[in-house]
Scaffold this motif. Structure first.
Motif, PDB file in Angstrom:
ATOM      1  N   GLY A   3       0.795  -1.220   0.000  1.00 42.32           N
ATOM      2  CA  GLY A   3       0.000   0.000   0.000  1.00 42.32           C
ATOM      3  C   GLY A   3       0.826   1.266   0.000  1.00 42.32           C
ATOM      4  N   TYR A   4       2.053   1.206   0.534  1.00 39.29           N
ATOM      5  CA  TYR A   4       2.844   2.427   0.624  1.00 39.29           C
ATOM      6  C   TYR A   4       3.421   2.870  -0.710  1.00 39.29           C
ATOM      7  N   VAL A   5       3.274   2.072  -1.757  1.00 41.33           N
ATOM      8  CA  VAL A   5       3.685   2.557  -3.077  1.00 41.33           C
ATOM      9  C   VAL A   5       2.769   3.693  -3.508  1.00 41.33           C
ATOM     10  N   ASP A   6       1.465   3.512  -3.342  1.00 41.29           N
ATOM     11  CA  ASP A   6       0.505   4.568  -3.660  1.00 41.29           C
ATOM     12  C   ASP A   6       0.414   5.618  -2.562  1.00 41.29           C
ATOM     13  N   ASP A   7       0.554   5.191  -1.313  1.00 35.36           N
ATOM     14  CA  ASP A   7       0.356   6.084  -0.178  1.00 35.36           C
ATOM     15  C   ASP A   7       1.501   5.903   0.824  1.00 35.36           C
ATOM     16  N   PRO A   8       2.674   6.483   0.546  1.00 29.85           N
ATOM     17  CA  PRO A   8       3.842   6.210   1.381  1.00 29.85           C
ATOM     18  C   PRO A   8       3.718   6.707   2.819  1.00 29.85           C
ATOM     19  N   GLU A   9       2.892   7.702   3.041  1.00 31.32           N
ATOM     20  CA  GLU A   9       2.765   8.253   4.381  1.00 31.32           C
ATOM     21  C   GLU A   9       1.623   7.628   5.175  1.00 31.32           C
ATOM     22  N   GLY A  10       0.512   7.310   4.494  1.00 32.04           N
ATOM     23  CA  GLY A  10      -0.674   6.888   5.226  1.00 32.04           C
ATOM     24  C   GLY A  10      -0.914   5.401   5.316  1.00 32.04           C
ATOM     25  N   ALA A  11      -0.326   4.633   4.404  1.00 30.13           N
ATOM     26  CA  ALA A  11      -0.663   3.202   4.326  1.00 30.13           C
ATOM     27  C   ALA A  11       0.237   2.331   5.183  1.00 30.13           C
ATOM     28  N   SER A  12       1.256   2.891   5.783  1.00 27.09           N
ATOM     29  CA  SER A  12       2.235   2.078   6.498  1.00 27.09           C
ATOM     30  C   SER A  12       2.743   2.816   7.725  1.00 27.09           C
ATOM     31  N   ALA A  13       2.884   2.076   8.803  1.00 24.80           N
ATOM     32  CA  ALA A  13       3.512   2.644  10.000  1.00 24.80           C
ATOM     33  C   ALA A  13       5.024   2.611   9.883  1.00 24.80           C
ATOM     34  N   ALA A  14       5.551   1.596   9.185  1.00 23.59           N
ATOM     35  CA  ALA A  14       6.999   1.387   9.144  1.00 23.59           C
ATOM     36  C   ALA A  14       7.673   2.035   7.943  1.00 23.59           C
ATOM     37  N   TYR A  15       7.011   2.053   6.770  1.00 22.75           N
ATOM     38  CA  TYR A  15       7.711   2.496   5.567  1.00 22.75           C
ATOM     39  C   TYR A  15       8.265   3.913   5.656  1.00 22.75           C
ATOM     40  N   PRO A  16       7.529   4.898   6.176  1.00 22.52           N
ATOM     41  CA  PRO A  16       8.132   6.242   6.262  1.00 22.52           C
ATOM     42  C   PRO A  16       9.438   6.252   7.050  1.00 22.52           C
ATOM     43  N   LEU A  17       9.563   5.388   8.042  1.00 19.78           N
ATOM     44  CA  LEU A  17      10.799   5.293   8.811  1.00 19.78           C
ATOM     45  C   LEU A  17      11.891   4.597   8.000  1.00 19.78           C
ATOM     46  N   VAL A  18      11.513   3.578   7.228  1.00 22.15           N
ATOM     47  CA  VAL A  18      12.476   2.917   6.331  1.00 22.15           C
ATOM     48  C   VAL A  18      13.027   3.933   5.337  1.00 22.15           C
ATOM     49  N   TRP A  19      12.132   4.744   4.777  1.00 21.84           N
ATOM     50  CA  TRP A  19      12.548   5.758   3.807  1.00 21.84           C
ATOM     51  C   TRP A  19      13.465   6.798   4.457  1.00 21.84           C
ATOM     52  N   GLU A  20      13.111   7.258   5.632  1.00 22.13           N
ATOM     53  CA  GLU A  20      13.931   8.238   6.338  1.00 22.13           C
ATOM     54  C   GLU A  20      15.324   7.681   6.608  1.00 22.13           C
ATOM     55  N   ARG A  21      15.377   6.443   7.060  1.00 16.25           N
ATOM     56  CA  ARG A  21      16.670   5.809   7.336  1.00 16.25           C
ATOM     57  C   ARG A  21      17.483   5.651   6.058  1.00 16.25           C
ATOM     58  N   HIS A  22      16.807   5.249   4.995  1.00 11.81           N
ATOM     59  CA  HIS A  22      17.486   5.054   3.715  1.00 11.81           C
ATOM     60  C   HIS A  22      18.130   6.350   3.234  1.00 11.81           C
ATOM     61  N   ARG A  23      17.376   7.447   3.236  1.00  9.22           N
ATOM     62  CA  ARG A  23      17.904   8.709   2.729  1.00  9.22           C
ATOM     63  C   ARG A  23      19.017   9.258   3.632  1.00  9.22           C
ATOM     64  N   LEU A  24      18.873   9.061   4.926  1.00 12.50           N
ATOM     65  CA  LEU A  24      19.891   9.484   5.876  1.00 12.50           C
ATOM     66  C   LEU A  24      21.229   8.823   5.570  1.00 12.50           C
ATOM     67  N   LEU A  25      21.201   7.491   5.448  1.00 15.53           N
ATOM     68  CA  LEU A  25      22.441   6.749   5.221  1.00 15.53           C
ATOM     69  C   LEU A  25      22.973   6.938   3.804  1.00 15.53           C
ATOM     70  N   SER A  26      22.079   7.028   2.835  1.00 20.38           N
ATOM     71  CA  SER A  26      22.518   7.207   1.457  1.00 20.38           C
ATOM     72  C   SER A  26      23.297   8.505   1.300  1.00 20.38           C
ATOM     73  N   ALA A  27      22.761   9.602   1.824  1.00 16.82           N
ATOM     74  CA  ALA A  27      23.442  10.890   1.715  1.00 16.82           C
ATOM     75  C   ALA A  27      24.796  10.844   2.426  1.00 16.82           C
ATOM     76  N   ALA A  28      24.817  10.253   3.619  1.00 15.49           N
ATOM     77  CA  ALA A  28      26.070  10.195   4.384  1.00 15.49           C
ATOM     78  C   ALA A  28      27.119   9.346   3.675  1.00 15.49           C
ATOM     79  N   TRP A  29      26.714   8.185   3.177  1.00 21.00           N
ATOM     80  CA  TRP A  29      27.663   7.314   2.487  1.00 21.00           C
ATOM     81  C   TRP A  29      28.191   7.980   1.213  1.00 21.00           C
ATOM     82  N   LYS A  30      27.290   8.615   0.461  1.00 20.28           N
ATOM     83  CA  LYS A  30      27.693   9.207  -0.815  1.00 20.28           C
ATOM     84  C   LYS A  30      28.740  10.300  -0.600  1.00 20.28           C
TER      85      LYS A  30
END
Length: 314
Positions: free
Chosen positions: A243-270
């Motif tokens: 569901g979070y493909v269509d609604d990344p903020e509302g359809a999932s309790a965990a996905y927004p945190l996965v996304w936040e973690r992903h972008r945090l680490l991606s920027a730092a690693w890059k």
């Protein structure tokens, strides 16, 4: 390729680095892979490191109209491998490598030579080298396509004014990637054909459907990429779209945190590894600080996943 398809399995633990251009830099498809394993297979320990850099190529080419010389993966490859110490490296190049011009043997050879060198260097570093086809170019999603697309006899082309049949160039590149054998790569995976099928199906339902901006896919396109890689790399075939493909903020309790973690680490690693794109990752933290914050997010992701077990799609 023995790592893929029917013989592919989910490793218990693996560090996987992703190299590519702006589509990988965006990272949505990698976050979907991460979310799948965190929600569906929490016992699996996969560390997915996104080292995509916008505008990058494997060929070293750059169109004259590009606002700055395109970065090349070899500007940073040795440091990237030394710093991340990956077990697998997944590489996806091609969209920028044809520099949006008609097919030419010289440009095609530069792409092939760059990819061969890239895969060879990864293997020499002790990692498995996995080549992914470039995605398709979709002129039907291009804003103001009639004024921006250029015929083959135009004097100049660029990402902003691409060759009208640039998809044929990417199809040629994709076909070549799929022909790589064990002497060149440890595995290959196609996202080109699955994405073309998705575009056709979407347009049959809605002729005005926008798949992205012609070059960069939308969230549904990133799901097609993730789904293809789940099947090819891990032998996993999800039966439904989360569901979070269509609604990344509302359809999932965990996905927004996965996304936040992903972008945090991606920027730092890059930024830790370094690159030659003139634009730096805004707000990137030092890697050690980013890892500390990521550990805090990890605990919140686990708690969120436990609170919503229905998110564990199959």
């Amino acid at each position: 390729m023995p790592m893929f398809g029917e013989k592919a399995t989910i490793p218990a633990k693996k560090r996987i680095v992703f190299l590519g251009d702006s589509i990988t830099d965006d990272g949505t498809y990698i976050s979907y892979l991460d979310a799948y394993f965190r929600l569906r297979k929490p016992e699996v320990e996969l560390e997915l490191i996104n080292l995509g850099v916008s505008s990058e190529t494997a060929s070293g080419l750059s169109e004259p109209a590009h606002p700055f010389p395109r970065p090349c993966v070899f500007d940073r490859l040795n440091r990237a491998l030394a710093e991340t110490e990956p077990e697998w490296v997944v590489v996806c190049y091609g969209m920028n490598d044809g520099i949006y011009y008609p097919l030419s043997e010289e440009r095609f050879e530069a792409y092939k030579a760059g990819m061969r060198r890239l895969l060879r260097t990864i293997r020499a570093a002790g990692a498995k080298a996995i080549a992914v086809t470039p995605p398709p170019f979709d002129p039907g999603a291009l804003d103001r396509a009639a004024e921006r697309l250029r015929p083959a006899n135009a004097a100049e082309f660029s990402y902003d004014t691409p060759y009208e049949d640039y998809e044929a160039v990417l199809k040629t590149y994709a076909d070549w990637v799929l022909e790589l054998d064990e002497s060149r790569a440890d595995g290959v995976a196609s996202i080109h054909e699955p994405m073309l099928a998705w575009i056709r199906e979407a347009r049959e339902k809605d002729p005005e459907y926008r798949t992205g901006d012609g070059i960069h896919p939308n969230r549904q396109g990133h799901w097609v990429i993730a789904k293809s890689l789940l099947a090819e790399l891990f032998g996993v075939k999800p039966e439904s779209e989360p569901g979070y493909v269509d609604d990344p903020e509302g359809a999932s309790a965990a996905y927004p945190l996965v996304w936040e973690r992903h972008r945090l680490l991606s920027a730092a690693w890059k930024e830790h590894v370094g690159h030659t794109n003139i634009w730096k990752a805004e707000g990137a933290l030092p890697l050690a600080e980013a890892k500390a914050q990521a550990a805090e997010l990890e605990a919140r992701i686990r708690a969120a996943a436990e609170s919503r077990p229905e998110e564990r799609f199959v």
